[in-house]
Motif scaffolding. Sequence first.
Motif, PDB file in Angstrom:
ATOM      1  N   PHE A  14      55.900 -18.306 -13.569  1.00 10.64           N
ATOM      2  CA  PHE A  14      55.172 -19.449 -14.301  1.00 10.64           C
ATOM      3  C   PHE A  14      55.752 -19.767 -15.449  1.00 10.64           C
ATOM      4  CE2 PHE A  14      51.711 -17.289 -11.361  1.00 10.64           C
ATOM      5  CZ  PHE A  14      51.455 -18.491 -10.891  1.00 10.64           C
ATOM      6  N   GLY A  15      55.793 -21.065 -15.795  1.00 10.87           N
ATOM      7  CA  GLY A  15      56.436 -21.736 -16.807  1.00 10.87           C
ATOM      8  C   GLY A  15      55.563 -22.377 -17.719  1.00 10.87           C
ATOM      9  N   THR A  16      55.528 -22.803 -18.854  1.00 13.81           N
ATOM     10  CA  THR A  16      54.930 -23.449 -19.586  1.00 13.81           C
ATOM     11  C   THR A  16      55.361 -24.868 -20.107  1.00 13.81           C
ATOM     12  OG1 THR A  16      53.626 -21.493 -20.764  1.00 13.81           O
ATOM     13  CG2 THR A  16      53.427 -23.649 -21.798  1.00 13.81           C
ATOM     14  N   VAL A  36      60.251 -17.605 -18.967  1.00 14.78           N
ATOM     15  CA  VAL A  36      60.941 -16.343 -19.475  1.00 14.78           C
ATOM     16  C   VAL A  36      61.326 -15.219 -17.869  1.00 14.78           C
ATOM     17  CG1 VAL A  36      60.445 -14.133 -20.645  1.00 14.78           C
ATOM     18  CG2 VAL A  36      59.610 -16.323 -21.461  1.00 14.78           C
ATOM     19  N   VAL A  37      62.614 -14.860 -18.015  1.00 16.59           N
ATOM     20  CA  VAL A  37      63.163 -14.033 -17.124  1.00 16.59           C
ATOM     21  C   VAL A  37      63.766 -12.774 -17.639  1.00 16.59           C
ATOM     22  CG1 VAL A  37      64.433 -13.775 -14.922  1.00 16.59           C
ATOM     23  CG2 VAL A  37      63.177 -15.804 -15.452  1.00 16.59           C
ATOM     24  N   GLY A  76      51.311 -27.720 -22.607  1.00 11.23           N
ATOM     25  CA  GLY A  76      50.451 -26.480 -22.484  1.00 11.23           C
ATOM     26  C   GLY A  76      49.983 -26.290 -21.105  1.00 11.23           C
ATOM     27  N   GLY A  77      50.194 -27.118 -20.301  1.00 11.90           N
ATOM     28  CA  GLY A  77      50.001 -26.448 -18.771  1.00 11.90           C
ATOM     29  C   GLY A  77      51.057 -25.662 -18.041  1.00 11.90           C
ATOM     30  N   THR A  78      50.627 -25.204 -17.120  1.00  8.87           N
ATOM     31  CA  THR A  78      51.561 -24.262 -16.239  1.00  8.87           C
ATOM     32  C   THR A  78      52.304 -24.891 -15.158  1.00  8.87           C
ATOM     33  OG1 THR A  78      49.946 -23.381 -14.865  1.00  8.87           O
ATOM     34  CG2 THR A  78      50.168 -22.379 -17.246  1.00  8.87           C
ATOM     35  N   ALA A  79      53.548 -24.477 -14.813  1.00 11.23           N
ATOM     36  CA  ALA A  79      54.227 -24.908 -13.448  1.00 11.23           C
ATOM     37  C   ALA A  79      54.908 -23.691 -12.964  1.00 11.23           C
ATOM     38  CB  ALA A  79      55.179 -25.937 -13.890  1.00 11.23           C
ATOM     39  N   THR A  80      55.025 -23.829 -11.475  1.00  6.46           N
ATOM     40  CA  THR A  80      55.738 -22.699 -10.939  1.00  6.46           C
ATOM     41  C   THR A  80      57.272 -23.163 -11.055  1.00  6.46           C
ATOM     42  OG1 THR A  80      54.041 -22.268  -9.558  1.00  6.46           O
ATOM     43  CG2 THR A  80      56.015 -21.161  -8.787  1.00  6.46           C
ATOM     44  N   TYR A  92      64.269 -24.867 -10.634  1.00  3.83           N
ATOM     45  CA  TYR A  92      63.784 -25.870 -10.453  1.00  3.83           C
ATOM     46  C   TYR A  92      62.193 -25.726 -10.528  1.00  3.83           C
ATOM     47  CZ  TYR A  92      62.949 -24.743  -5.510  1.00  3.83           C
ATOM     48  OH  TYR A  92      62.656 -24.057  -4.080  1.00  3.83           O
ATOM     49  N   ILE A  93      61.611 -26.773 -10.818  1.00  2.99           N
ATOM     50  CA  ILE A  93      60.103 -26.821 -10.798  1.00  2.99           C
ATOM     51  C   ILE A  93      59.414 -26.816  -9.410  1.00  2.99           C
ATOM     52  CG2 ILE A  93      57.782 -27.719 -11.591  1.00  2.99           C
ATOM     53  CD1 ILE A  93      59.785 -28.590 -14.040  1.00  2.99           C
ATOM     54  N   LYS A  94      58.806 -25.868  -8.786  1.00  2.00           N
ATOM     55  CA  LYS A  94      58.379 -25.966  -7.649  1.00  2.00           C
ATOM     56  C   LYS A  94      57.497 -27.025  -6.922  1.00  2.00           C
ATOM     57  CE  LYS A  94      56.288 -22.803  -4.025  1.00  2.00           C
ATOM     58  NZ  LYS A  94      55.589 -21.351  -3.961  1.00  2.00           N
ATOM     59  N   GLU A  95      56.487 -27.519  -7.674  1.00  2.00           N
ATOM     60  CA  GLU A  95      55.584 -28.376  -7.481  1.00  2.00           C
ATOM     61  C   GLU A  95      56.259 -29.800  -7.539  1.00  2.00           C
ATOM     62  OE1 GLU A  95      55.001 -26.300  -9.701  1.00  2.00           O
ATOM     63  OE2 GLU A  95      53.255 -24.963  -9.278  1.00  2.00           O
ATOM     64  N   ASN A  96      57.380 -30.114  -8.227  1.00  2.00           N
ATOM     65  CA  ASN A  96      57.994 -31.524  -8.426  1.00  2.00           C
ATOM     66  C   ASN A  96      58.890 -31.680  -7.783  1.00  2.00           C
ATOM     67  OD1 ASN A  96      58.060 -33.647 -10.207  1.00  2.00           O
ATOM     68  ND2 ASN A  96      59.544 -32.521 -11.357  1.00  2.00           N
ATOM     69  N   VAL A  97      58.595 -31.661  -6.234  1.00  2.00           N
ATOM     70  CA  VAL A  97      59.759 -31.944  -5.284  1.00  2.00           C
ATOM     71  C   VAL A  97      59.436 -33.164  -4.916  1.00  2.00           C
ATOM     72  CG1 VAL A  97      60.942 -30.982  -3.215  1.00  2.00           C
ATOM     73  CG2 VAL A  97      60.136 -29.580  -4.816  1.00  2.00           C
TER      74      VAL A  97
END
Length: 102
Positions: A14-16, A36-37, A76-80, A92-97
């Motif tokens: 998860f990212g911010t 973060v990884v 401030g929202g989250t993204a996978t 890449y941002i999973k939901e942004n395809v």
Amino acid sequence: MRKGKRKKCTAETFGTIVKVERKSMEMPTMITVEYVVDDVRYTIKESVKLKSRLIKIGFLPIGQVKTPRMGDIAVGGTATVCYNPGQPEKAYIKENVGIMNG
């Protein structure tokens, strides 16, 4: 990121959302996500992909509304984030395809 390179992005985290740059009608909205990884902080910046929904009165189409594929894109929202375990900066941002930029 091209589809072939996405296949190597087999890990998720998860990212911010840290920045949303709303451009003009001719330029897409850009989103920056921090993730973060292994205790290392990375950022990814992508143009926001949109989905279109037809607006109708009865059977008559009168227009369309475009919304981000990933839903709310507020700071401030989250993204996978999907990333390459061997090269976590490749992600890449999973939901942004999609195809249509906003």
